[in-house]
Design a protein around this motif. Structure first.
Motif, PDB file in Angstrom:
ATOM      1  N   UNK A 211      44.627  39.933   4.211  1.00 40.98           N
ATOM      2  CA  UNK A 211      45.570  39.047   4.898  1.00 40.98           C
ATOM      3  C   UNK A 211      44.936  37.882   5.386  1.00 40.98           C
ATOM      4  N   UNK A 212      43.909  38.051   6.242  1.00 38.89           N
ATOM      5  CA  UNK A 212      43.130  36.827   6.571  1.00 38.89           C
ATOM      6  C   UNK A 212      42.501  35.929   5.421  1.00 38.89           C
ATOM      7  N   UNK A 213      41.992  36.813   4.387  1.00 41.57           N
ATOM      8  CA  UNK A 213      41.463  36.131   3.417  1.00 41.57           C
ATOM      9  C   UNK A 213      42.509  35.141   2.635  1.00 41.57           C
ATOM     10  N   UNK A 214      43.777  35.799   2.367  1.00 42.13           N
ATOM     11  CA  UNK A 214      44.741  35.193   1.708  1.00 42.13           C
ATOM     12  C   UNK A 214      45.195  34.121   2.440  1.00 42.13           C
ATOM     13  N   UNK A 215      45.398  34.118   3.806  1.00 45.13           N
ATOM     14  CA  UNK A 215      45.770  32.852   4.499  1.00 45.13           C
ATOM     15  C   UNK A 215      44.501  31.803   4.186  1.00 45.13           C
ATOM     16  N   UNK A 216      43.286  32.183   4.250  1.00 45.28           N
ATOM     17  CA  UNK A 216      42.107  31.270   4.137  1.00 45.28           C
ATOM     18  C   UNK A 216      41.945  30.927   2.823  1.00 45.28           C
ATOM     19  N   UNK A 217      42.466  31.326   1.973  1.00 38.35           N
ATOM     20  CA  UNK A 217      42.140  30.988   0.638  1.00 38.35           C
ATOM     21  C   UNK A 217      42.729  29.664   0.344  1.00 38.35           C
ATOM     22  N   UNK A 218      43.590  29.132   1.143  1.00 35.63           N
ATOM     23  CA  UNK A 218      43.938  27.694   1.122  1.00 35.63           C
ATOM     24  C   UNK A 218      42.575  26.756   0.842  1.00 35.63           C
ATOM     25  N   UNK A 253      37.249  32.010  -2.216  1.00 37.73           N
ATOM     26  CA  UNK A 253      38.254  32.438  -3.157  1.00 37.73           C
ATOM     27  C   UNK A 253      38.561  31.616  -4.062  1.00 37.73           C
ATOM     28  N   UNK A 254      38.276  30.091  -3.656  1.00 40.69           N
ATOM     29  CA  UNK A 254      38.707  29.335  -4.984  1.00 40.69           C
ATOM     30  C   UNK A 254      37.586  29.017  -6.091  1.00 40.69           C
TER      31      UNK A 254
END
Length: 403
Positions: A211-218, A253-254
């Motif tokens: 969840x934190x990774x997904x939010x930080x993926x921006x 992530x990018x």
């Protein structure tokens, strides 16, 4: 490089929260039920166009995203090697990347009908960000912080209190980040129905690492687009500091499916002896801590070891399970930077580019400055995950003005 059909972020973690053998959820039964509810709620709203639209609105109009990429022309000229670029997360509202996931967690808590957010903090950046999110969404906020870090990061303590958060001093053990996590978990156990433990990094039981990774993926999504637009190509190296590892997973992530070298920079502290550093991936071994399986530093009894870093936000005896996995499959490289090297980089960026960085981010910058002279013609992207307002009193008291 990922060679599977699915993009990496769609494939990992699996439904049980595992990145290979790392991750999972190792918590008491009463907490397991709450984690499952959080997971179900997150999976529901992550597909909801209204939630996505609301989060995008918050990022643009409240956080000030997208944050820019800056070409550090003075540093590049001085070190006469690779081009040095900075992803300016220090310009994100509250001064660090932490607000990216805190606004997401706050929106999730509101959706779930929670009344209170509880969290730990080391350097205070997560605490400030969560207090900000709580104020925005009209929620109570309780932040647990080690007494050592309270003294060291006084400006952020003031900010948390001004934002309406209750700051709980943690006075047992080493009185730093690990103990703050322990204390916050205990507080959460008292009322998991009305509160949500908003974990501050890509650590903890499933679903928090995802969840934190997904939010930080921006951070990574923006960086990928911006770097291509600026230079016509991707960076050769992307580096970020790693404690728990939220800022690193955000920017990694990018680029994780691209032919780009990803480097996590761990805190070597005062040296390689146990207790003098917090370099978990470099010196640790597999173990379970705070509800997840990862790589951790252990004492002679197999318990989490005492750790040290000049950066309070990196002062943790383990690392996010996704970092452990990516390192185990050789998708990421790991290196270390000492306290002295980080402080030197802190002064370099301040004096040469007019940007005062967080000491945490200074570890990644120090690595870039170390390798740049030998990489002429290459491009290095550093995740400048936070600004150094919180650190200036500590730095001046202990290191003067760098003269």
């Amino acid at each position: 490089m990922n060679t599977n059909k699915l993009p990496y972020l769609k494939e990992f973690p699996n439904s049980q929260g595992y990145f290979g053998k790392f991750g999972g959820s190792f918590v008491p039964e009463e907490i397991a039920k709450q984690m499952q509810e959080i997971n179900e709620a997150y999976n529901l709203i992550a597909q909801n166009s209204d939630f996505i639209a609301e989060l995008r609105k918050i990022r643009k109009h409240f956080q000030g995203r997208p944050t820019p990429i800056y070409f550090a022309h003075n540093l590049t000229q001085k070190y006469k090697g690779a081009g040095i670029y900075l992803k300016r997360e220090d310009l994100n509202h509250t001064g660090a990347h932490k607000l990216n996931h805190c606004m997401g967690e706050g929106l999730l808590a509101k959706f779930m009908g929670k009344k209170k957010l509880i969290a730990e903090t080391g350097a205070g950046q997560h605490g400030v960000a969560l207090a900000t999110a709580a104020a925005y969404f009209g929620l109570e906020c309780e932040i647990h912080m080690g007494e050592v870090d309270i003294a060291k990061e006084h400006p952020n303590v003031v900010r948390m209190k001004l934002l309406g958060a209750k700051v709980i001093p943690v006075s047992f053990g080493a009185k730093t980040l690990k103990e703050a996590v322990d204390s916050a978990f205990e507080a959460y156990l008292k009322d998991p129905i009305n509160s949500m433990y908003a974990i501050g990094s890509v650590v903890g039981p499933h679903p928090f690492p995802k969840m934190v990774r997904d939010f930080q993926a921006i951070v990574g999504i923006e960086s990928h687009e911006q770097f291509l637009e600026m230079t016509g190509e991707l960076p050769d190296i992307v580096c970020a500091c790693v404690g728990g590892g939220s800022n690193a997973m955000g920017i990694f992530s990018g680029f994780i499916d691209d032919c780009v070298k990803l480097v996590g920079v761990e805190p070597l502290g005062r040296g390689s002896k146990l207790g003098e550093h917090a370099a978990s991936l470099t010196y640790g071994s597999e173990g379970i801590i705070h509800g997840f399986n990862s790589i951790m530093l252990k004492d002679s009894k197999g318990e989490p070891a005492s750790v040290h870093s000049v950066a309070s936000g990196l002062d943790y005896p383990s690392v996010g399970p996704e970092h452990a996995f990516l390192h185990s499959i050789s998708r990421t490289d790991v290196t270390t930077i000492s306290d002295k090297e980080a402080i030197r980089a802190f002064f370099e960026l301040s004096r040469i580019e007019g940007i005062i960085p967080a000491i945490e981010s200074s570890h990644a910058l120090a690595y870039a400055l170390k390798i740049a002279p030998d990489l002429k013609g290459k491009k290095i992207l550093v995740n400048l995950s936070g600004r150094g307002d919180k650190d200036i009193d500590f730095v001046v008291e202990n290191y003067g003005y760098g003269e």
